[in-house]
Design a protein around this motif. Structure first.
Motif, PDB file in Angstrom:
ATOM      1  N   MET A   1      35.142 -27.176  38.940  1.00 27.95           N
ATOM      2  CA  MET A   1      33.427 -27.028  39.413  1.00 27.95           C
ATOM      3  C   MET A   1      32.767 -26.003  38.379  1.00 27.95           C
ATOM      4  O   MET A   1      31.730 -26.644  37.975  1.00 27.95           O
ATOM      5  CB  MET A   1      33.096 -26.943  40.491  1.00 27.95           C
ATOM      6  N   THR A   3      33.116 -24.989  36.062  1.00 26.67           N
ATOM      7  CA  THR A   3      33.434 -25.354  34.123  1.00 26.67           C
ATOM      8  C   THR A   3      32.049 -25.013  33.193  1.00 26.67           C
ATOM      9  O   THR A   3      30.865 -25.637  33.771  1.00 26.67           O
ATOM     10  CB  THR A   3      34.370 -26.203  33.474  1.00 26.67           C
ATOM     11  N   LYS A   6      33.161 -26.417  27.658  1.00 24.53           N
ATOM     12  CA  LYS A   6      34.813 -27.911  27.354  1.00 24.53           C
ATOM     13  C   LYS A   6      35.089 -27.829  25.229  1.00 24.53           C
ATOM     14  O   LYS A   6      34.256 -28.681  25.522  1.00 24.53           O
ATOM     15  CB  LYS A   6      34.477 -28.796  27.845  1.00 24.53           C
ATOM     16  N   PHE A  32      39.909 -25.779  24.323  1.00 24.14           N
ATOM     17  CA  PHE A  32      39.977 -24.343  25.646  1.00 24.14           C
ATOM     18  C   PHE A  32      38.301 -24.628  26.272  1.00 24.14           C
ATOM     19  O   PHE A  32      38.307 -25.538  26.175  1.00 24.14           O
ATOM     20  CB  PHE A  32      39.682 -22.977  24.637  1.00 24.14           C
ATOM     21  N   GLU A  33      38.284 -24.522  27.726  1.00 19.25           N
ATOM     22  CA  GLU A  33      37.554 -24.367  28.378  1.00 19.25           C
ATOM     23  C   GLU A  33      37.181 -23.350  28.699  1.00 19.25           C
ATOM     24  O   GLU A  33      37.649 -21.712  28.823  1.00 19.25           O
ATOM     25  CB  GLU A  33      37.613 -25.515  29.949  1.00 19.25           C
ATOM     26  N   ARG A  35      35.165 -20.790  32.525  1.00 13.70           N
ATOM     27  CA  ARG A  35      33.861 -20.720  33.505  1.00 13.70           C
ATOM     28  C   ARG A  35      33.136 -19.545  33.639  1.00 13.70           C
ATOM     29  O   ARG A  35      32.538 -18.902  33.351  1.00 13.70           O
ATOM     30  CB  ARG A  35      35.372 -20.811  34.359  1.00 13.70           C
ATOM     31  N   GLN A  69      31.533 -29.954  24.916  1.00 14.12           N
ATOM     32  CA  GLN A  69      30.728 -29.972  26.576  1.00 14.12           C
ATOM     33  C   GLN A  69      29.936 -28.758  27.003  1.00 14.12           C
ATOM     34  O   GLN A  69      31.057 -27.864  26.747  1.00 14.12           O
ATOM     35  CB  GLN A  69      31.455 -30.668  27.131  1.00 14.12           C
ATOM     36  N   ARG A  71      27.193 -27.422  29.708  1.00 18.10           N
ATOM     37  CA  ARG A  71      27.222 -28.008  31.431  1.00 18.10           C
ATOM     38  C   ARG A  71      25.454 -27.462  31.080  1.00 18.10           C
ATOM     39  O   ARG A  71      24.977 -26.333  30.965  1.00 18.10           O
ATOM     40  CB  ARG A  71      27.480 -26.972  32.113  1.00 18.10           C
ATOM     41  N   HIS A  72      24.332 -28.368  30.902  1.00 19.85           N
ATOM     42  CA  HIS A  72      22.860 -28.232  30.358  1.00 19.85           C
ATOM     43  C   HIS A  72      22.229 -29.180  31.571  1.00 19.85           C
ATOM     44  O   HIS A  72      22.281 -30.093  31.689  1.00 19.85           O
ATOM     45  CB  HIS A  72      22.862 -28.256  28.894  1.00 19.85           C
ATOM     46  N   ASP A  73      21.247 -28.160  31.853  1.00 20.91           N
ATOM     47  CA  ASP A  73      20.157 -28.958  32.983  1.00 20.91           C
ATOM     48  C   ASP A  73      21.389 -30.009  34.322  1.00 20.91           C
ATOM     49  O   ASP A  73      20.849 -30.491  34.412  1.00 20.91           O
ATOM     50  CB  ASP A  73      19.317 -29.489  32.190  1.00 20.91           C
ATOM     51  N   ARG A  75      23.886 -31.022  33.708  1.00 22.14           N
ATOM     52  CA  ARG A  75      24.547 -32.524  33.583  1.00 22.14           C
ATOM     53  C   ARG A  75      25.691 -31.720  32.370  1.00 22.14           C
ATOM     54  O   ARG A  75      25.139 -30.906  31.724  1.00 22.14           O
ATOM     55  CB  ARG A  75      24.421 -33.433  33.091  1.00 22.14           C
ATOM     56  N   TRP A  76      26.554 -32.855  32.127  1.00 20.12           N
ATOM     57  CA  TRP A  76      26.931 -32.460  30.914  1.00 20.12           C
ATOM     58  C   TRP A  76      26.519 -33.341  29.729  1.00 20.12           C
ATOM     59  O   TRP A  76      26.950 -34.540  29.818  1.00 20.12           O
ATOM     60  CB  TRP A  76      28.863 -33.112  31.027  1.00 20.12           C
ATOM     61  N   LEU A  77      26.466 -31.791  28.214  1.00 17.24           N
ATOM     62  CA  LEU A  77      25.921 -31.875  26.988  1.00 17.24           C
ATOM     63  C   LEU A  77      26.727 -32.727  26.276  1.00 17.24           C
ATOM     64  O   LEU A  77      27.389 -31.355  25.570  1.00 17.24           O
ATOM     65  CB  LEU A  77      24.374 -31.815  27.323  1.00 17.24           C
TER      66      LEU A  77
END
Ligand SMILES: Nc1ncnc2c1ncn2[C@@H]1O[C@H](COP(=O)(O)OP(=O)(O)OP(=O)(O)O)[C@@H](O)[C@H]1O
Ligand SMILES: [Mg+2]
Lengths: 233, 280
Positions: A1, A3, A6, A32-33, A35, A69, A71-73, A75-77
């Motif tokens: 959660m 992350t 991505k 890769f990811e 966190r 991808q 995490r922005h605002d 959500r995923w962008l």
């Protein structure tokens, strides 16, 4: 959660049209990811494509295949194929980048160069100024330089101004391209502290460090860019 | 090595979150040709409030033609330019500027739009005072109060770093750099939303250029201006523009974020353009 970034299957080639269309295959199928609160360190020989990868994440180099991808605002962008306005919004609010060299703008004083990321986010100037002063002082930039444009500063001074600017706001994600290169021990320690503080604040970091000691100190994981393996440390 | 994507999360509609505001200008298939590949053709883009768009390319590629057509000064052969009049949250009244009458177009250019010419002599009235140059747009909008006009003139002289004592001098008596700054003030006084600029630092010494670029950079940000800027100087483009259109032989060959176009150009022509300058 937790992350934040991505990356899946991104590749990069440069086609040099001015030089007989020579094609350089620099990266292939990187995934890769990262966190919150961890630092992924990119390792590999000179020319392996470490800086290229950071620039792709920042939207400075074009990514044509695969997925990035962010995490922005809340959500995923998807950044691959995103339009310039979306990338600018990500750069303003989500993703910071400390490049290897400071790009100076004529006539703009050091203190304003450092404050800018905060002002762009709408943080009040007085507050931004206090944080900028604290950072410059911690990085041992003499107070008489603060009101001067950094164009005439030494390489190490410019790099420290660049770092102060990079740590001006709490970035959800931060990219660091050799932030400790050309610094003396004292200043290198300050940079490592700043990195630890950013991790503690929950930033996801991706960095390149040539200096072995720095690398082992900050790395949560290594991405080996020759074999493309992730090693947990 | 691929870490499984453990937490699949739906990708949100990208546009919903980031671009709730509407474009200021919608440009569709704009074409104006004087001859084979002379002029501009099939140019389409949206411009958003506060966005600075740079038009770059070699001389003769059609940059200035495109700017003239965009700014309502030259009717296109085909295509359209639509301007968001009184736009609210997500609702605008679209004005097709060439379907609108000449009078409306002129009014727009004097109020909500501005145009900074490469040569300040083309954009200033050389024989009237600096103050009168600044006041002209306000007077056209019905401001008659002398004290108010004077005060605004002094304020704008200060904004563009011209000594207030020069308010009664005609621009003829000014240096090239001062004239250009006066032209900028003359345009910005009516609080335009969109300003066109054709090589705004073109004819000036490098030292004078830096000052004007710095001034433009801060004004654009403070006033949240949208700008369409023609320049052949990639360093100027890097400093001012968020986004670039690269033109060659009347066509747009590449578009994108400014630093991406300059650092990782894709089209052979853009690569040539970028590699022919020392450092942008
Ligand atoms: N804009 C570009 N156009 C063409 N080739 C490029 C570009 N940027 C990088 N390259 C090439 O990509 C390869 C990887 O370069 P990169 O700078 O990413 O390596 P690096 O791993 O960061 O190396 P170092 O440790 O020396 O900094 C090099 O061969 C480089 O010449
Ligand atoms: Mg590198």
């Amino acid at each position: 959660m937790d992350t934040i970034i991505k990356v899946a299957g991104i590749s990069k080639k440069f086609v040099l049209h001015q030089q007989h269309d020579v094609t350089l295959n620099v990266l292939s199928e990187i995934s890769f990811e990262v966190r919150k609160g961890e630092c992924l360190v990119l390792a590999g020989r000179s020319g392996a494509g470490k800086s290229t990868l950071l620039r792709m994440l920042y939207g400075n180099y074009l990514t044509e295949t695969g997925s990035i991808q962010m995490r922005h605002d809340n959500r995923w962008l998807e950044l691959v194929g995103a339009n310039p306005r979306q990338i600018m919004a990500v750069r303003r609010h989500t993703l910071g980048y400390v490049s290897q060299f400071l790009r100076v703008i004529p006539r703009v004083p050091t203190i304003e160069v450092v404050m800018e990321p905060a002002l762009l986010r709408g943080i009040p100037a007085a507050h931004a100024r206090r944080r900028a002063e604290t950072l410059l002082a911690r990085l041992n930039i003499s107070e008489r330089l603060w009101s001067l444009a950094p164009g005439t500063f030494s390489g190490g001074e410019q790099q420290r101004v660049n770092i102060a600017r990079g740590f001006m706001v709490n970035w959800p994600a931060l990219l660091l391209d050799e932030p400790t290169a050309s610094l003396d021990d004292t200043n290198r320690r300050v940079v490592l502290e700043l990195i630890e503080e950013a991790k503690a604040e929950g930033s996801a970091l991706i960095g390149i460090f040539h200096d072995e000691k720095a690398r082992t100190k900050v790395a949560s994981r290594l991405l080996d860019m020759e074999s493309e393996e992730i090693n947990h440390v | 090595m691929n870490l499984a994507l453990k937490n699949p999360m739906p990708i949100a509609d990208e546009n919903a979150a980031l671009s709730s505001t509407l474009p200021l200008l919608k440009v569709h298939q704009l074409t104006k040709l004087f001859g084979h590949e002379k002029g501009c053709q099939d140019v389409s883009f949206d411009l958003y409030p506060g966005e600075v768009l740079g038009l770059v390319g070699e001389s003769g590629s059609g940059k200035s033609t495109l700017l003239s057509v965009l700014s309502g000064r030259m009717p296109p052969d085909r295509g359209s330019v639509q301007y968001a009049e009184d736009s609210a949250e997500d609702n605008a009244n679209w004005l097709d500027i060439y379907a609108a009458g000449e009078a409306r177009r002129r009014q727009l250019l004097r109020t909500e739009w501005g145009f900074v010419e490469q040569n300040p002599r083309d954009g200033l009235r050389m024989s009237v005072s600096a103050g009168a140059n600044i006041g002209e747009r306000l007077m056209a909008q019905g401001v008659r109060h002398y004290g108010q006009l004077r005060e605004t003139a002094l304020h704008w002289l200060q904004q563009v770093e011209i000594d207030a004592a020069r308010v009664d001098d005609p621009p003829r008596a000014f240096s090239g750099g001062m004239q250009q700054r006066l032209q900028i003030a003359r345009n910005l006084v009516s609080s335009p939303r969109l300003v066109f600029m054709d090589e705004p630092t073109g004819g000036l010494d490098v030292s004078v250029q830096a000052r004007i670029l710095d001034l433009l950079r801060s004004l654009v940000r403070e006033l949240d201006l949208a700008v369409i800027l023609v320049t052949h100087d990639l360093a100027v483009a890097r400093l001012l523009a968020d986004r670039l259109l690269v033109m060659r032989r009347s066509r747009v060959v590449e578009t994108g974020l400014t630093d991406q176009i300059l650092d990782d150009p894709q089209h052979p022509y853009t690569q040539l353009l970028v590699s022919s300058v020392l450092q942008a």
